[in-house]
Scaffold this motif. Structure first.
Motif, PDB file in Angstrom:
ATOM      1  N   GLU A  92       8.067   3.127  -0.549  1.00  0.00           N
ATOM      2  CA  GLU A  92       7.196   2.106  -0.194  1.00  0.00           C
ATOM      3  C   GLU A  92       7.979   0.708   0.069  1.00  0.00           C
ATOM      4  O   GLU A  92       8.982   0.407  -0.907  1.00  0.00           O
ATOM      5  N   ALA A  93       7.888   0.136   1.208  1.00  0.00           N
ATOM      6  CA  ALA A  93       8.515  -1.160   1.342  1.00  0.00           C
ATOM      7  C   ALA A  93       7.904  -2.141   0.491  1.00  0.00           C
ATOM      8  O   ALA A  93       6.893  -2.168  -0.018  1.00  0.00           O
ATOM      9  N   PHE A  94       8.967  -3.292   0.107  1.00  0.00           N
ATOM     10  CA  PHE A  94       8.551  -4.440  -0.747  1.00  0.00           C
ATOM     11  C   PHE A  94       9.115  -5.614  -0.235  1.00  0.00           C
ATOM     12  O   PHE A  94      10.057  -5.577   0.773  1.00  0.00           O
ATOM     13  N   LEU A  95       8.461  -6.704  -0.595  1.00  0.00           N
ATOM     14  CA  LEU A  95       8.673  -8.021  -0.246  1.00  0.00           C
ATOM     15  C   LEU A  95       9.534  -8.757  -1.105  1.00  0.00           C
ATOM     16  O   LEU A  95       9.486  -9.010  -2.062  1.00  0.00           O
ATOM     17  N   CYS A 155      11.251 -11.907  -2.775  1.00  0.00           N
ATOM     18  CA  CYS A 155      10.783 -13.184  -3.041  1.00  0.00           C
ATOM     19  C   CYS A 155      11.610 -14.020  -3.978  1.00  0.00           C
ATOM     20  O   CYS A 155      12.319 -13.454  -4.660  1.00  0.00           O
ATOM     21  N   ASP A 177       7.069 -12.690  -8.829  1.00  0.00           N
ATOM     22  CA  ASP A 177       6.497 -11.497  -8.479  1.00  0.00           C
ATOM     23  C   ASP A 177       5.699 -10.703  -9.358  1.00  0.00           C
ATOM     24  O   ASP A 177       5.032 -11.260 -10.170  1.00  0.00           O
ATOM     25  N   GLN A 235      11.968 -11.035   3.303  1.00  0.00           N
ATOM     26  CA  GLN A 235      12.456  -9.780   3.992  1.00  0.00           C
ATOM     27  C   GLN A 235      11.507  -8.583   3.543  1.00  0.00           C
ATOM     28  O   GLN A 235      11.267  -8.743   2.218  1.00  0.00           O
ATOM     29  N   ARG A 236      11.030  -7.733   4.212  1.00  0.00           N
ATOM     30  CA  ARG A 236      10.494  -6.550   3.835  1.00  0.00           C
ATOM     31  C   ARG A 236      11.644  -5.511   3.759  1.00  0.00           C
ATOM     32  O   ARG A 236      12.218  -5.458   4.844  1.00  0.00           O
ATOM     33  N   VAL A 244      12.838  -1.488   2.637  1.00  0.00           N
ATOM     34  CA  VAL A 244      12.618  -0.279   1.908  1.00  0.00           C
ATOM     35  C   VAL A 244      13.818   0.299   0.647  1.00  0.00           C
ATOM     36  O   VAL A 244      14.731  -0.338   0.938  1.00  0.00           O
TER      37      VAL A 244
END
Length: 108
Positions: A12-15, A17, A21, A60-61, A63
């Motif tokens: 799963e993609a993650f953001l 930051c 978080d 950015q997102r 993977v």
């Protein structure tokens, strides 16, 4: 942490930051308003160094596979620069050796 690792294992993609978080929210040092009881300047400096080392930016997102590719390119000198002065490193909770092992795993 378990939920985050499971999501990473699924690809799963993650953001990315710069602020608190999902992992920070479970920390006993997290205070209302996403403030850290231990301060944030040190973490902000390390975050900026980490972003620079892997060539990514906050917002950015990503993977896990992409993050792993970037991490595999981080040199020992860059790793030490990012971790310099970190409490976790001083307490033996994080190290270059651990990083080496983690970055070989699928989710990193």
């Amino acid at each position: 942490m378990g939920e985050v690792l499971a999501a990473l294992s699924r690809g799963e993609a993650f953001l990315l930051c710069e602020d608190c978080d999902s992992l920070c929210s479970a920390c006993p040092n997290c205070r209302p308003g996403d403030q850290c009881a231990l301060g944030t300047e040190d973490a902000a400096r390390r975050d900026a160094a980490a972003f620079a080392a892997v060539g990514l930016i906050p917002g950015q997102r990503v993977v896990p596979e992409q993050a792993g590719e970037r991490l595999r390119c981080v040199t020992e000198a860059q790793w030490k620069s990012v971790c310099e002065g970190c409490r976790w490193q001083r307490e033996g909770l994080c190290s270059w050796g651990l990083f080496q092992k983690m970055r070989k795993q699928r989710f990193v």
